[in-house]
Design a protein around this motif. Sequence first.
Motif, short mmCIF file in Angstrom:
data_model
loop_
_atom_site.label_atom_id
_atom_site.label_comp_id
_atom_site.label_asym_id
_atom_site.label_seq_id
_atom_site.Cartn_x
_atom_site.Cartn_y
_atom_site.Cartn_z
N GLU A 277 0.85 -1.19 0.00
CA GLU A 277 0.00 0.00 0.00
C GLU A 277 0.89 1.24 0.00
N LYS A 278 0.65 2.12 -0.95
CA LYS A 278 1.33 3.41 -0.96
C LYS A 278 0.45 4.39 -0.19
N ILE A 279 0.94 4.83 0.96
CA ILE A 279 0.19 5.78 1.77
C ILE A 279 0.33 7.17 1.18
N ASN A 280 1.55 7.56 0.90
CA ASN A 280 1.87 8.78 0.16
C ASN A 280 3.26 8.59 -0.41
N LEU B 177 6.63 -0.95 7.70
CA LEU B 177 6.26 0.41 7.35
C LEU B 177 7.54 1.14 6.95
N PHE B 178 7.58 1.63 5.73
CA PHE B 178 8.72 2.38 5.22
C PHE B 178 8.40 3.86 5.26
N LYS B 179 9.33 4.66 5.76
CA LYS B 179 9.17 6.12 5.76
C LYS B 179 10.44 6.76 5.26
N TRP B 180 10.28 7.75 4.41
CA TRP B 180 11.40 8.59 3.97
C TRP B 180 11.32 9.86 4.80
#
Length: 129
Positions: free
Chosen positions: A40-43, A60-63
Amino acid sequence: MNKLFLSIVFLLIGSYINAQEVEIKNDKVLLDGNPILKYEKINILQHSFYSLESDDEILLFKWHDNETSEYSDDDYIILNFLLEKTKVETTSVEHVIAGIGMNSKKNMQKLVKWLLKEKVLDAKGKHKS
């Protein structure tokens, strides 16, 4: 000269045979055409990966741009392995940049390839402890 040519050919063939194809299609992560995770692409900066069997969010991946969007030397990524309650932060963003620009699908494919290569995930999409 012929030995050098043959060595290069065998090296290329060997790396091609061992290469695993990772693709994100229809909200699924495919490894050599077989689904291993839900995606799922959250943003553009956040992406989630889920187990196929249980729908549990496993990663969960975050940049994080450190709130300096014009300056990228302080950027880092955060990997939250939710089931294991493990958080990894790294400035080694080259593991998720798949070319010029922020093509998030290609970047996430590169991330999964890296996690498979480093044996963080197995071929069934499960986190290896």
